[in-house]
Design a protein around this motif. Structure first.
Motif, PDB file in Angstrom:
ATOM      1  N   UNK A 103       0.833  -1.206   0.000  1.00 57.08           N
ATOM      2  CA  UNK A 103       0.000   0.000   0.000  1.00 57.08           C
ATOM      3  C   UNK A 103       0.871   1.260   0.000  1.00 57.08           C
ATOM      4  N   UNK A 104       2.000   1.218   0.708  1.00 56.07           N
ATOM      5  CA  UNK A 104       2.934   2.351   0.674  1.00 56.07           C
ATOM      6  C   UNK A 104       3.536   2.486  -0.719  1.00 56.07           C
ATOM      7  N   UNK A 105       3.782   1.367  -1.365  1.00 58.23           N
ATOM      8  CA  UNK A 105       4.308   1.405  -2.731  1.00 58.23           C
ATOM      9  C   UNK A 105       3.326   2.110  -3.669  1.00 58.23           C
ATOM     10  N   UNK A 106       2.035   1.807  -3.522  1.00 64.28           N
ATOM     11  CA  UNK A 106       1.029   2.449  -4.385  1.00 64.28           C
ATOM     12  C   UNK A 106       0.890   3.935  -4.080  1.00 64.28           C
ATOM     13  N   UNK A 107       0.992   4.295  -2.816  1.00 62.01           N
ATOM     14  CA  UNK A 107       0.915   5.715  -2.464  1.00 62.01           C
ATOM     15  C   UNK A 107       2.089   6.483  -3.074  1.00 62.01           C
ATOM     16  N   UNK A 108       3.269   5.889  -3.077  1.00 61.46           N
ATOM     17  CA  UNK A 108       4.467   6.547  -3.614  1.00 61.46           C
ATOM     18  C   UNK A 108       4.525   6.503  -5.132  1.00 61.46           C
ATOM     19  N   UNK A 109       4.062   5.400  -5.710  1.00 61.60           N
ATOM     20  CA  UNK A 109       4.158   5.183  -7.164  1.00 61.60           C
ATOM     21  C   UNK A 109       2.849   4.582  -7.678  1.00 61.60           C
ATOM     22  N   UNK A 110       1.829   5.398  -7.922  1.00 60.12           N
ATOM     23  CA  UNK A 110       0.514   4.859  -8.295  1.00 60.12           C
ATOM     24  C   UNK A 110       0.422   4.291  -9.718  1.00 60.12           C
ATOM     25  N   UNK A 111       1.381   4.612 -10.577  1.00 56.29           N
ATOM     26  CA  UNK A 111       1.367   4.069 -11.943  1.00 56.29           C
ATOM     27  C   UNK A 111       2.013   2.685 -11.895  1.00 56.29           C
ATOM     28  N   UNK A 112       1.195   1.640 -11.983  1.00 56.64           N
ATOM     29  CA  UNK A 112       1.651   0.265 -11.830  1.00 56.64           C
ATOM     30  C   UNK A 112       1.029  -0.592 -12.922  1.00 56.64           C
ATOM     31  N   UNK A 113       1.223  -1.884 -12.816  1.00 63.83           N
ATOM     32  CA  UNK A 113       0.496  -2.804 -13.688  1.00 63.83           C
ATOM     33  C   UNK A 113       0.056  -4.002 -12.857  1.00 63.83           C
ATOM     34  N   UNK A 114      -0.953  -4.693 -13.367  1.00 62.26           N
ATOM     35  CA  UNK A 114      -1.422  -5.920 -12.738  1.00 62.26           C
ATOM     36  C   UNK A 114      -1.462  -7.016 -13.790  1.00 62.26           C
TER      37      UNK A 114
END
Length: 166
Positions: A103-114
């Protein structure tokens, strides 16, 4: 055909898993076992499946570490929202005190992939708040009731993220 319980037509195995997943023992053991098994099954099946998807839909989140920026792959249960083309990711951490690292990763870097149903999909994650979070939380509890047990066990508010295709 799967046996169902008399209440609401829920498959008996799902009801049993919901009870088991609500226990403190499960919360202590599962975070160490389920992600490792999911990663192995995902790799061995060439990205076709994960063990945990026998009970709940799941994705492999490809993100960068909040502090290190290093690539991270995290198998996660999710709640698909097919009518919106989105997914809800639930930062329950199995009802343990701290927020999960992803969740901290998404807060810091919201552009991701699944990785979802055999495809890598670029997405943007957004932390839900206010009425939008309240609506999503009600849907999440209908989807997998043990999340209510997790929330009762901890003081922090479980983070919910909506991920949308980029």
């Amino acid at each position: 055909m799967a046996r169902t319980s008399k209440s609401a037509g829920t498959p008996v195995g799902v009801k049993m898993m919901q009870k088991v997943s609500s226990t403190r023992t499960f919360a202590r053991i599962a975070p160490h076992v389920i992600p490792a098994v999911d990663r192995a099954v995902h790799r061995l099946s060439k990205g076709r499946t994960m063990m945990s998807t026998r009970m709940l839909p799941g994705v492999i989140l490809h993100a960068r570490g909040a502090k290190t920026g290093q690539p991270r792959q995290t198998p996660l249960a999710c709640m698909p929202e097919p009518e919106k083309g989105t997914w809800i990711l639930i930062g329950s951490n199995f009802g343990r005190p701290g927020h999960p690292a992803w969740t901290a990763n998404l807060l810091a870097h919201p552009e991701v992939s699944v990785h979802w149903e055999g495809q890598d999909i670029p997405v943007r994650a957004r932390l839900l708040a206010g009425e939008e979070r309240a609506d999503a939380w009600r849907a999440v509890l209908g989807f997998w009731p043990p999340y209510a047990t997790y929330q009762k066990r901890i003081e922090r508010e479980i983070r919910l993220f909506r991920i949308e295709r980029r």
